[in-house]
Design an enzyme around this catalytic site. Structure first.
Site, short mmCIF file in Angstrom:
data_model
loop_
_atom_site.label_atom_id
_atom_site.label_comp_id
_atom_site.label_asym_id
_atom_site.label_seq_id
_atom_site.Cartn_x
_atom_site.Cartn_y
_atom_site.Cartn_z
N LYS A 165 0.99 -1.05 0.17
CA LYS A 165 -0.02 -0.18 0.00
C LYS A 165 0.96 1.16 -0.16
O LYS A 165 0.38 2.25 -0.40
CB LYS A 165 -0.53 -0.10 1.16
CG LYS A 165 -2.04 -0.75 1.11
CD LYS A 165 -3.01 -0.58 2.54
CE LYS A 165 -4.05 -1.34 2.30
NZ LYS A 165 -5.15 -1.48 3.29
N ASN A 172 -5.01 2.16 -1.89
CA ASN A 172 -5.29 0.49 -1.81
C ASN A 172 -6.22 0.71 -2.58
O ASN A 172 -6.52 -0.77 -2.83
CB ASN A 172 -6.10 0.61 -0.58
CG ASN A 172 -7.69 1.34 -0.59
OD1 ASN A 172 -7.61 1.70 -1.13
ND2 ASN A 172 -9.07 0.68 -0.27
N ASP A 221 -10.10 3.15 2.01
CA ASP A 221 -10.10 2.29 3.16
C ASP A 221 -10.94 3.12 4.71
O ASP A 221 -11.73 3.10 5.29
CB ASP A 221 -8.67 2.35 4.13
CG ASP A 221 -8.23 0.51 3.30
OD1 ASP A 221 -8.66 -0.59 2.77
OD2 ASP A 221 -6.56 0.67 3.23
N ARG A 271 1.18 0.01 21.62
CA ARG A 271 1.57 -0.28 22.75
C ARG A 271 3.30 0.00 21.85
O ARG A 271 3.92 0.46 22.92
CB ARG A 271 2.42 -1.37 21.61
CG ARG A 271 3.14 -2.98 22.23
CD ARG A 271 3.16 -4.48 21.85
NE ARG A 271 3.10 -4.26 20.32
CZ ARG A 271 3.70 -5.34 18.75
NH1 ARG A 271 3.26 -6.22 19.93
NH2 ARG A 271 3.60 -5.52 18.27
N ILE A 319 -12.08 -4.36 13.29
CA ILE A 319 -11.76 -4.41 12.24
C ILE A 319 -11.05 -5.11 11.89
O ILE A 319 -10.76 -6.00 10.55
CB ILE A 319 -11.04 -3.50 11.23
CG1 ILE A 319 -9.05 -3.69 11.57
CG2 ILE A 319 -10.93 -1.39 11.86
CD1 ILE A 319 -8.28 -2.39 10.74
N TYR A 365 -11.83 -9.11 10.73
CA TYR A 365 -13.21 -9.38 10.55
C TYR A 365 -12.88 -11.54 10.73
O TYR A 365 -13.13 -11.92 9.26
CB TYR A 365 -13.35 -9.14 9.27
CG TYR A 365 -12.55 -9.40 7.98
CD1 TYR A 365 -11.98 -10.83 7.07
CD2 TYR A 365 -11.98 -8.17 7.65
CE1 TYR A 365 -11.22 -10.40 6.46
CE2 TYR A 365 -10.99 -7.87 7.04
CZ TYR A 365 -10.43 -9.24 5.90
OH TYR A 365 -9.49 -9.15 5.08
N GLY A 384 -15.36 -5.76 10.87
CA GLY A 384 -14.55 -5.59 10.09
C GLY A 384 -14.75 -5.89 8.81
O GLY A 384 -14.47 -4.96 7.35
#
Ligand code: NAP
Length: 271
Positions: A69, A90, A105, A152, A213, A215, A236
């Site tokens: 992408k 995308n 997206d 994180r 998101i 799925y 998602g």
């Protein structure tokens, strides 16, 4: 499906793509609208060769997925302002060998969220600061939400927050987070680690809407927990559907047969 010398070719590029649900959606859409086209999966990570190939073979359009992408941008003739802001493409359209890149997206995520709640002035907690978070945060800010990013790796959260004018926090702060909407954009909870969840059920009560998101599985632990508390959920799969709707309309200039695409997606996702 009719395939002949005039059949247009569309496809998805990335690695891996053999699991992709996009061929099911787009082929169903071509069938329903009577457009003489097929949509295939091409497993590759060589974007330069792909761009040469689609010009040479006259492939009309591509969906672009991980890991291509960002890297494909340098090989396109133009990229719209939205994809530039997100830093990822995308969707590619080939018009007489001229390749244009856009990003659907963010449209997929925003359309899916708006089917259950208005976004303007809402407080949104986004978990993750990767590629999909970037597209979603772009869309949320554009719609007037106040966004807090939890990640994180705190430096990535900080970078993303600075770029889009949001606030950010560490993952450790998540249990105390409050807001209207909570969105998981990380792969936590994805198969084969489907028993994991980014936020424990007892901390979800602070939100009116929860979106995941991921799925695969279709209903993650996060979404199951939210549903069991009576919280509205966004899957998602809905984001995936609406990003494909945006692609179909960009390629063909026609209204997408949303219900047909949704049905094909659900059928393919159920294996
Ligand atoms: P990405 O760019 O690699 O970003 C991954 C993000 O997840 C990063 O913020 C990363 O944190 C975080 N993360 C990963 N594993 C983690 C863990 N064990 N604990 C805490 N944080 C963790 O990936 P992406 O392209 O954004 O994709 C993320 C997920 O979204 C994937 O599951 C993908 O399948 C899904 N997705 C769905 C759609 C859709 O249409 N529904 C579209 C795109 C992607 P660090 O920064 O600390 O590494």
């Amino acid at each position: 499906m009719r395939v002949d010398a005039k059949t247009s070719i569309y496809g998805i590029i990335g690695k891996p793509v053999t699991h992709s649900l996009s061929p099911a959606m787009h082929n169903a859409a071509f069938n329903k609208t009577g457009i003489n086209a097929v949509y295939l999966a091409f497993e590759t990570d060589s974007v330069e060769k792909v761009c040469d190939a689609i010009r040479t073979l006259g492939i009309r359009g591509l969906s672009v997925t991980i890991p291509n992408k960002e890297s494909i941008i340098g090989f396109l003739d133009s990229v719209d302002e939205t994809a530039k802001a997100i830093g990822a493409v995308n969707t590619v359209k080939n018009e007489d060998k001229r390749l244009t890149g856009i990003n659907t997206d963010w449209i997929g995520a925003i359309t899916a969220i708006k089917s259950v709640i208005e976004i303007k002035n809402k407080e949104v907690c986004v978990i993750g600061a990767g590629g999909s978070a970037r597209a979603i945060v772009y869309g949320l800010v554009r719609e007037g939400a106040k966004v807090n990013i939890f990640n994180r790796t705190i430096e990535r959260a900080q970078l993303l927050a600075k770029y889009f004018g949001c606030s950010y926090s560490s993952l450790e702060a998540l249990p105390k987070a409050t807001g209207d909407i909570l969105i998981n954009t990380t792969s936590i909870g994805m198969k084969p680690k489907e028993k994991q969840t980014p936020v424990l059920k007892k901390h979800l009560k602070n939100f009116s809407v929860v979106m995941d998101i991921v799925y695969s599985p279709l209903e993650t632990v996060l979404l199951k927990d939210a549903k069991s508390l009576g919280i509205k959920t966004v899957s998602g799969l809905d984001m995936l559907l609406f990003q494909a709707v945006g692609q179909f309309e960009f390629w063909t200039g026609r209204k997408a047969p949303v219900e047909t695409m949704k049905e094909a997606l659900r059928y393919a996702a159920n294996g």
